[in-house]
Structure formats: structure tokens, C-alpha cells
Design an enzyme around this catalytic site. Sequence first.
Site, PDB file in Angstrom:
ATOM      1  N   TYR A 175      85.814  53.719   6.151  1.00 39.27           N
ATOM      2  CA  TYR A 175      86.633  52.921   5.242  1.00 39.27           C
ATOM      3  C   TYR A 175      85.688  52.234   4.269  1.00 39.27           C
ATOM      4  CZ  TYR A 175      89.556  48.962   3.685  1.00 39.27           C
ATOM      5  OH  TYR A 175      90.222  48.030   2.934  1.00 39.27           O
ATOM      6  N   ASP A 177      77.294  53.033   2.102  1.00 39.69           N
ATOM      7  CA  ASP A 177      78.156  51.849   2.145  1.00 39.69           C
ATOM      8  C   ASP A 177      77.655  50.955   3.286  1.00 39.69           C
ATOM      9  OD1 ASP A 177      81.764  51.233   2.425  1.00 39.69           O
ATOM     10  OD2 ASP A 177      79.999  49.905   2.503  1.00 39.69           O
ATOM     11  N   LYS A 223      80.026  41.054   2.697  1.00 39.01           N
ATOM     12  CA  LYS A 223      80.050  40.310   3.958  1.00 39.01           C
ATOM     13  C   LYS A 223      78.867  39.342   4.147  1.00 39.01           C
ATOM     14  CE  LYS A 223      82.755  43.996   6.054  1.00 39.01           C
ATOM     15  NZ  LYS A 223      84.050  43.442   6.486  1.00 39.01           N
TER      16      LYS A 223
HETATM   17  P1  KE4 Z   1      86.199  44.092   1.287  1.00 38.94           P
HETATM   18  O1  KE4 Z   1      86.812  44.565  -0.013  1.00 38.94           O
HETATM   19  O2  KE4 Z   1      87.237  43.911   2.384  1.00 38.94           O
HETATM   20  O3  KE4 Z   1      85.293  42.880   1.099  1.00 38.94           O
HETATM   21  O4  KE4 Z   1      85.208  45.241   1.789  1.00 38.94           O
HETATM   22  C1  KE4 Z   1      85.702  46.541   1.960  1.00 38.94           C
HETATM   23  C2  KE4 Z   1      84.773  47.304   2.891  1.00 38.94           C
HETATM   24  C3  KE4 Z   1      83.902  48.232   2.359  1.00 38.94           C
HETATM   25  N1  KE4 Z   1      83.045  48.933   3.149  1.00 38.94           N
HETATM   26  C4  KE4 Z   1      83.014  48.722   4.487  1.00 38.94           C
HETATM   27  C5  KE4 Z   1      82.046  49.513   5.329  1.00 38.94           C
HETATM   28  C6  KE4 Z   1      83.875  47.763   5.091  1.00 38.94           C
HETATM   29  O5  KE4 Z   1      83.826  47.578   6.429  1.00 38.94           O
HETATM   30  C7  KE4 Z   1      84.776  47.042   4.283  1.00 38.94           C
HETATM   31  C8  KE4 Z   1      85.757  46.041   4.864  1.00 38.94           C
HETATM   32  N2  KE4 Z   1      85.802  45.971   6.284  1.00 38.94           N
HETATM   33  C9  KE4 Z   1      87.033  45.508   6.877  1.00 38.94           C
HETATM   34  C10 KE4 Z   1      86.794  45.493   8.397  1.00 38.94           C
HETATM   35  N3  KE4 Z   1      86.966  46.757   8.963  1.00 38.94           N
HETATM   36  C11 KE4 Z   1      87.449  44.185   6.346  1.00 38.94           C
HETATM   37  C12 KE4 Z   1      88.558  43.543   7.140  1.00 38.94           C
HETATM   38  C13 KE4 Z   1      89.891  43.615   6.426  1.00 38.94           C
HETATM   39  O6  KE4 Z   1      90.164  44.655   5.768  1.00 38.94           O
HETATM   40  O7  KE4 Z   1      90.641  42.611   6.531  1.00 38.94           O
END
Ligand code: KE4
Length: 410
Positions: free
Chosen positions: A128, A223, A251
Site C-alpha cells: 500500500y 516506499d 511518519k
Molecule cells: P499517508 O498518506 O497515510 O501519510 O501515507 C500513506 C502510506 C504510504 N506508504 C506506506 C508504506 C504506508 O504504510 C502508508 C500509510 N500507512 C497506513 C498504515 N498501514 C496509514 C494508516 C491509515 O491509513 O490510517
Amino acid sequence: MPGGVNSPVRAFGNVNSTPIFIKSASGAYLHDVDGNDYVDFIGSWGPMILGHSNPKIIKAIKDQANLGTSYGAPTEAETSIGELIRAAMPSIEKIRMVNSGTEATMSCIRLARGYTGRNKIIKFTGCYHGHVDSLLIKAGSGVSTFGLPDSPGIPEELARHTISVPYNDINAFSEVFESIKGELAAVIIEPIAGNMGFIPGDKDFLETLRIKTHESGSVLIFDEVMTGFRVSLGGAQELYGITPDLTALGKVIGGGLPVGAFGGKAEIMNFLAPEGPVYQAGTLSGNPLAVAAGKCLINELIKINPYDELEANASYLLTNIKNEMFKKEIPFSFNQIGGMFGFFFTDEFPNNFDDVSASSDKYFESFFKDCLNQGIYFAPSKYEAGFISTKHTKKILDEVINKVKVIYGT
Ligand code: KE4
């Protein structure tokens, strides 16, 4: 709000339950609105590597807030956080700050397409990368949880440029690669996948991606939104010794405030506006408040380098939990790298998305719910990773292990 939440995974859909609402957090603990405390193994999905409400980070935010929160103009602090990140990840010769991981990966895709003049993207099933139209194709995390591997609302004309391939499968990748290499703009991967639980990439698999993308003039994007400064100071690229062309971050580098970043080879980054033609922008990109929090956290991590201790503590916790499962003949496997971990209710540790999907939902759901009732907050989905902080002391971990023994009567 749809589902009562601002991000789907928080709705507890995968564990057929309703979420608790949080009032505050401190150290290793969340405190809910009903006065209950929880040992938190999510840590805001990664950022809270030093635990919640770290006094130094709070002070950095307060001090900056007194000087203003956003100027819409460049600051020295943005330059210095860029230098801190580059020092930890030398592949990042130039960097652009953004406000989320999604913005970071979305911008990497656009930049790779603009730089190569090609359209095709290869991603990996179960990875993801945020809710980017071109990447919500057999995504992991919340999308897997809700069984929406191909989300509605994404035009077929766009989706057909993205091919999703099984993770850790060199043959499947090589076959797709050979068929489209002349049109391939980029390969994007979570080098250690944290959105189908926790699945490290096989080294030879990742090396194959590096060799093939180099051969074809396509861009290799790591990523590391989740793994950057989380599995080690230099992220997965440091652990594997593999240099991507672009890296997406988020993060941890925001210290708990909204921050993302992307960067890599200067030759590619120079295609980015205002130097180059590929447009990307953001009102709050690199804003002083978020950068102050991120800089403070990164500096702390450089000083204490907690990764070996975090990994040892995660292993201690999960080894003891596995011992209790073994007594009850419940299939359980786990793995951890630095402050990130994953566990699955299956004997064989999974190697891809299908393996994860085949692991027991029933055992997972009852484990999650029983732990929550005992004040232990794991991720509410088997498709999520777990995170441990420097505030998860041995004493706290022993309390967790003892509560697991109570749950399973062992
Ligand atoms: P954000 O747009 O949520 O800041 O990041 C997206 C993203 C991109 N790449 C990786 C590897 C990620 O894990 C994420 C976001 N991770 C999720 C947890 N699995 C965020 C939690 C959520 O979606 O509420």
C-alpha cells in the site's frame, strides 16, 4: 464522518468491532475517553518511535509555535532536515518535503513518468502506497481489509498503466517486466512490506528489481514511508545495501505531525518544478511546525540509535507470546526488524499477500479483542504491522505477556 473515522483502518472493520476513542497518549500508553489505558503497539502507525508526548518533541513544537506555524516561504529548518535525511540516506541527493506519505508516493510516480516519458508502473500485491489513483491497485492496508483491491473511482484508462505482481516473486516480476520494459516508468515497492502485515522483501528479489530497472532506464522507487528511520536510521535501503533512484518518506520524519518527503537522484529530482517541468506543490509543505517536530525526532534517533534494543524487545515480546500459543496448539509465527514487527496465526511465516490472506482471521480477531479488553492495543487488522517504542520497557512487555497468559489460561 463515513464510518465515524477519518481513515478506514481505524473503524475496526477487519475485527468486526467498533473503535475506541482516544483522549490522550503518553509514553507507551493510549488513554481512551472512558478512562481506560492501553499499551499501544500502533504508535500512530509508525511515528511514535520514542513513545507518545515525548517532552523534547513537545518542546520543539511549542518553541516553534511561538515563532509562527507556517510562513509559506522557505526556512533554514527545511534545509537542515533535508541534510539530516540525506546524511542517513545518501541515495537522497535532493529532497522535496510534502505533507503525507500519499503525497510523497504520488509525486514519485508523476516524477518518474515525467523523467522517463513513459507511463507503465509495476507495483506489488499487498503493498500500500497511500490512496494514489495509480497505486490503489491490489493495495494492502485498509484496502485489503475492506476487500477493495481495485477501488471504484479510478478510471480504467489510468488503472491499466499499473500492473500489480506478487511480492517476493522474481519469476512473476521478470515475466511482466520483459513484456513492458520499453514502456516502464517505474517500479515501486515497500522493501519491507508493512501493509500486508509485516513481510520483509527477499534480498535477491529486491536486487533483481534494482538490476532490471537500471537495465531498462526505469526508476526504482522504495516506499519507505513506514520503514524510513523505523527499521534503522537509514531505512531498509541501508539494511539491504540497495540504492533506489527515489525514496518516499513519512511518519517518523514528522515526529507525529503531518509530514512526508520524497527524494533521490539529483538528475531525476531536477525535473521537478521550479527547476524542471514536472509540477508538484503544497501550501504547508515543509512547514516550520512539522519540520521542528521531525528534526527533533531525527536528531534524537541519531543520538540514541535505539534499533537493536527495539528489535530485541519486539523479539522478546513475540517469542513469549508464541510460547503461550504453542501451549494451546494455536498456529503462530512472527518476525521483527528494528522497531517494526508482525505476527500471523499460521505456522509458516507468510512470504506474500496470498499467504497472509490464508492466515486465520478467527484466531486474529479473538486475540485482538481479548487483548484490547486487557488493555493491550494491537493493530485492528492482520494486514497491518506493529510498532514498538523506546518507552515499551521490559516491565511493560512482561505485563503484556502475563495478560496474554491470563487470556489463554496458560
Ligand atoms: P499517508 O498518506 O497515510 O501519510 O501515507 C500513506 C502510506 C504510504 N506508504 C506506506 C508504506 C504506508 O504504510 C502508508 C500509510 N500507512 C497506513 C498504515 N498501514 C496509514 C494508516 C491509515 O491509513 O490510517
